[in-house]
Scaffold this motif. Structure first.
Motif, short mmCIF file in Angstrom:
data_model
loop_
_atom_site.label_atom_id
_atom_site.label_comp_id
_atom_site.label_asym_id
_atom_site.label_seq_id
_atom_site.Cartn_x
_atom_site.Cartn_y
_atom_site.Cartn_z
N GLU A 100 1.04 -1.23 0.16
CA GLU A 100 0.22 -0.22 -0.06
C GLU A 100 0.83 1.09 -0.08
OE1 GLU A 100 -3.25 0.49 -0.07
OE2 GLU A 100 -3.29 -1.37 -0.68
N GLY A 101 2.05 1.11 0.76
CA GLY A 101 2.94 2.44 0.83
C GLY A 101 3.44 2.80 -0.49
N VAL A 102 3.95 1.65 -1.10
CA VAL A 102 4.72 1.88 -2.27
C VAL A 102 3.70 2.47 -3.47
CG1 VAL A 102 5.76 0.77 -4.46
CG2 VAL A 102 6.21 0.10 -1.83
N LYS A 103 2.42 1.73 -3.39
CA LYS A 103 1.59 2.34 -4.42
C LYS A 103 1.07 3.75 -3.98
CE LYS A 103 -2.80 0.51 -4.16
NZ LYS A 103 -3.74 -0.73 -4.02
N LYS A 104 0.89 4.02 -2.68
CA LYS A 104 0.78 5.70 -2.48
C LYS A 104 1.91 6.59 -2.58
CE LYS A 104 -1.91 8.31 0.22
NZ LYS A 104 -3.37 8.25 0.28
N ALA A 105 3.11 6.02 -2.46
CA ALA A 105 4.29 6.61 -2.86
C ALA A 105 4.37 7.19 -4.25
CB ALA A 105 5.65 5.97 -2.69
N PHE A 106 4.00 6.06 -5.30
CA PHE A 106 3.68 6.22 -6.70
C PHE A 106 2.76 7.10 -7.13
CE2 PHE A 106 2.18 4.73 -10.85
CZ PHE A 106 3.42 4.91 -11.75
N TRP A 107 1.66 7.09 -6.36
CA TRP A 107 0.53 7.85 -6.66
C TRP A 107 0.97 9.24 -6.43
CZ3 TRP A 107 -3.22 7.94 -9.66
CH2 TRP A 107 -4.41 8.80 -9.75
N LEU A 108 1.42 9.58 -5.13
CA LEU A 108 1.96 11.05 -4.65
C LEU A 108 2.66 11.80 -5.64
CD1 LEU A 108 2.24 10.59 -0.97
CD2 LEU A 108 0.29 11.84 -2.04
N LEU A 109 3.52 10.70 -6.21
CA LEU A 109 4.86 11.33 -7.14
C LEU A 109 3.85 11.49 -8.57
CD1 LEU A 109 7.66 8.98 -6.25
CD2 LEU A 109 7.72 11.68 -6.06
N VAL A 110 3.57 10.72 -9.09
CA VAL A 110 2.96 11.15 -10.38
C VAL A 110 1.89 12.19 -10.39
CG1 VAL A 110 3.40 8.68 -11.52
CG2 VAL A 110 1.22 9.14 -10.37
N THR A 111 1.19 12.27 -9.30
CA THR A 111 0.24 13.48 -9.31
C THR A 111 0.60 14.72 -8.98
OG1 THR A 111 -0.56 12.78 -6.84
CG2 THR A 111 -1.71 11.78 -8.77
N PHE A 112 1.95 14.86 -8.64
CA PHE A 112 2.69 15.98 -7.92
C PHE A 112 1.85 16.48 -6.86
CE2 PHE A 112 4.77 15.75 -12.12
CZ PHE A 112 6.27 16.05 -11.58
N ASP A 113 1.54 15.73 -5.91
CA ASP A 113 0.85 16.07 -4.64
C ASP A 113 1.28 17.33 -4.27
OD1 ASP A 113 -1.40 15.17 -2.48
OD2 ASP A 113 0.45 15.90 -1.37
N PRO A 114 0.61 18.60 -4.23
CA PRO A 114 1.27 19.81 -3.71
C PRO A 114 1.97 19.89 -2.26
CG PRO A 114 -1.16 20.09 -3.96
CD PRO A 114 -0.61 18.70 -4.34
N GLU A 115 1.03 19.05 -1.33
CA GLU A 115 1.76 19.13 -0.26
C GLU A 115 3.16 18.39 0.09
OE1 GLU A 115 -1.14 18.40 2.92
OE2 GLU A 115 0.21 18.68 4.53
N VAL A 116 3.04 17.23 -0.39
CA VAL A 116 4.24 16.25 -0.52
C VAL A 116 5.39 17.19 -1.38
CG1 VAL A 116 5.37 14.08 -1.45
CG2 VAL A 116 2.92 14.16 -0.45
N LEU A 117 4.90 17.76 -2.50
CA LEU A 117 5.90 18.36 -3.19
C LEU A 117 6.50 19.65 -2.40
CD1 LEU A 117 7.06 18.44 -6.18
CD2 LEU A 117 5.56 20.46 -6.45
N SER A 118 5.82 20.31 -1.58
CA SER A 118 6.31 21.57 -0.65
C SER A 118 7.17 20.84 0.37
CB SER A 118 5.23 22.51 -0.16
OG SER A 118 4.46 21.72 0.76
N ILE A 119 6.73 19.89 1.07
CA ILE A 119 7.42 19.24 2.11
C ILE A 119 8.77 18.80 1.46
CG2 ILE A 119 7.70 17.13 3.60
CD1 ILE A 119 4.63 17.34 3.94
N THR A 120 9.05 17.95 0.30
CA THR A 120 10.24 17.61 -0.45
C THR A 120 11.07 18.71 -0.68
OG1 THR A 120 9.00 15.65 -1.40
CG2 THR A 120 11.04 16.14 -2.13
N LEU A 121 10.49 19.75 -1.42
CA LEU A 121 11.20 21.00 -1.48
C LEU A 121 11.87 21.82 -0.30
CD1 LEU A 121 9.48 22.81 -4.51
CD2 LEU A 121 11.66 21.55 -4.30
N LEU A 122 10.97 21.68 0.52
CA LEU A 122 11.59 22.35 1.99
C LEU A 122 12.67 21.64 2.69
CD1 LEU A 122 11.50 24.65 3.93
CD2 LEU A 122 9.94 23.07 5.47
N SER A 123 12.69 19.99 2.64
CA SER A 123 13.73 19.13 3.06
C SER A 123 14.82 19.53 2.12
CB SER A 123 13.41 17.83 2.73
OG SER A 123 12.45 17.21 3.58
N LEU A 124 14.75 19.82 0.93
CA LEU A 124 15.89 20.05 0.10
C LEU A 124 16.56 21.25 0.24
CD1 LEU A 124 15.43 18.86 -3.46
CD2 LEU A 124 17.34 18.25 -2.35
#
Lengths: 232, 277
Positions: free
Chosen positions: A6-30
């Motif tokens: 489920e986690g892998v599926k979710k990760a894939f989904w969050l990545l391909v849809t460019f989920d805005p929250e995940v994207l901003s969290i990732t950018l902030l980490s960077l």
């Protein structure tokens, strides 16, 4: 097992849809860890090189301190940085507790000894006569230092990776000084902790996978640079 | 080598960190239950939109939240540890303590229920756990839940601190529930967090519905007379908002769709004594 799938599926989904929250969290980490690494490089390479070249009483003691600092526990750093940044603390006037700036500060404190220690070892590993040779060829002192740093480039890049890897993956200091504030100071590691305590294990696994992917690509780029310019 | 510089420069351009803060911010120190349940994720954006303040939520236990308030390191508190709150206000650290909402604590355990708690009153249930020597997981983190649990042990005339079957996790509510679930132990939890996490747990509700298990949340503004750096206007705005009609309606409906029952019951304007009747 289902959960991991489920986690892998979710990760894939969050990545391909460019989920805005995940994207901003990732950018902030960077942004936070990248800036912290950059600061630690400026301080660490200067201090490490100076220490490697200088001879003075107490040097061994200082080096042993730096080597110990390479394993600074992030939570301890987080605790001290928090106390310093409190409104009532010595740096309270800055007013940066619970901001990304505070996270950069704490992570720079964690990464600096790592970069310093590796720089020190890298410069000391260069052949002793090299220094004399460069000076004999008429280089100024500054040019000599610059050539030495360039010579030690490969191990120094390993230092960059170690420093960046240390701070992008730490959670203790970030959660204490950053506060894990939504859309502001939430990074991949602190979000993973929070989603775990919320029982959203699939999202937590997904965030973990994104963190690993990001660390992998950054290291891939650095390794490319390191290996391409390998002498001989 | 040129590439390295290119990367560094590009990096600086794209990610040049913004250090200053444009908006006025408030530090809200609160318990883990309000964050882990997701309630604050709904309330805070509305408040921020309305007032223009930026809320920094620091989700820690009630004990630490009060300690932060006592040092003037937070502006407003949303906590659930009434006895300590009263002391906090009496000592002049906080002002305008107002009731926000309540839910209740429940005693949870594995479905097999080795100590046979089912249907017992809370104090009696703890005695049964003690005499059976069944594993009990305590938060052990000076949170509101931990204080409530200590009060319950006291009410049942027991002191489990040194017992082998009594373990302290030192973790938040969500994680403690996971530990209890994995180790098949008993634990005390607020109903809100339990309902929010129910799907991932193997724990059932064994004792509930006693006045002693009431879990009441208050909002307290940190006293600006004591700590001049506190954002008093922001703290007041937040406290006023959370007991406003709009916020109370949201609290009332929160979680009904997802969990089938509300996680919190709004109480603004009520007296503590009126609750649970």
């Amino acid at each position: 097992m289902d959960l991991i799938f489920e986690g892998v599926k979710k990760a894939f989904w969050l990545l391909v849809t460019f989920d805005p929250e995940v994207l901003s969290i990732t950018l902030l980490s960077l942004r936070v860890s990248g800036t912290a690494t950059l600061i630690s490089l400026i301080i660490g390479i200067s201090v490490g090189t100076a220490l490697a070249l200088a001879e003075f009483p107490g040097k061994k003691f200082l080096v042993s301190l730096i080597n110990t600092g390479m394993g600074l526990p992030p939570v301890v750093v987080g605790l001290f940085v928090t106390i310093f940044l409190w409104r009532s603390g010595p740096l309270g006037f800055l007013g940066i507790l619970y901001t990304p700036a505070a996270m950069i500060l704490a992570q720079a404190v964690i990464a600096t000894p790592i970069v310093t220690g590796i720089t020190l070892a890298a410069i000391q590993a260069l052949p002793k006569n090299l220094r004399l040779q460069i000076l004999a060829l008429g280089a100024t002192r500054f040019q000599m230092v610059w050539i030495l740093v360039k010579e030690a480039k490969l191990p120094l890049l390993a230092g960059v990776m170690a420093g960046f890897g240390g701070v992008i993956s730490e959670v203790g200091a970030s959660i204490m000084v950053g506060g894990n504030i939504k859309g502001y100071s939430r990074v991949l590691t602190t979000a993973t902790v929070m989603e775990t305590s919320r029982g959203n294990f699939d999202v937590a696994i997904a965030l973990g996978i994104i963190l690993l992917l990001m660390a992998y690509f950054i290291n891939l780029i650095l390794t490319q640079i390191q290996q391409r310019e390998r002498p001989r | 080598m040129k590439n390295t510089w290119l990367i560094i420069i590009l990096y600086l351009i794209i990610f040049s960190p913004t250090l200053g803060e444009a908006r006025k911010s408030i530090i809200l120190a609160t318990t883990t239950s309000t964050q882990d349940s997701g309630l604050l994720d709904v309330l805070i954006p509305i408040f921020e939109k309305k007032t223009g303040y930026f809320v920094k939520t620091i989700a820690v236990g009630s004990g630490l939240a009060l300690a932060l308030g006592q040092k003037g390191e937070a502006d407003v508190l949303l906590v659930h540890s009434p006895a300590d709150e009263k002391k906090f206000v009496a000592e002049g650290y906080g002002i305008n303590r107002r009731i926000v909402m309540h839910n209740d604590f429940i005693i949870l355990g594995p479905a097999e229920d080795p100590a046979k708690l089912k249907g017992a009153k809370p104090a009696e249930a703890l005695k049964k756990i003690a005499s059976a020597g069944s594993l009990f997981l305590s938060r052990g983190d000076n949170s509101g839940t931990h204080f409530k649990e200590k009060a319950l042990w006291k009410a049942s005339g027991l002191n489990p601190e040194k017992e082998k079957w009594y373990q302290q996790t030192g973790l938040g509510m969500g994680q403690t529930l996971s530990v209890a679930s994995e180790k098949k132990g008993y634990t005390l939890a607020d109903r809100g967090t339990y309902l929010a996490l129910k799907k991932t747990l193997h724990l059932v509700n064994l004792a509930e519905g006693d006045a002693i298990l009431l879990n009441i949340y208050h909002v307290i503004e940190v006293n600006p007379a004591k700590w001049p750096k506190v954002n008093a206007a922001g703290a007041k705005a937040f406290a006023d908002f959370i007991i406003s009609k709009e916020a109370q309606e949201i609290i009332k409906g929160f979680g009904v769709n997802k969990f089938g029952s509300p996680l919190f019951f709004p109480d603004a304007g009520k007296k503590e004594k009126e609750l649970g009747k």
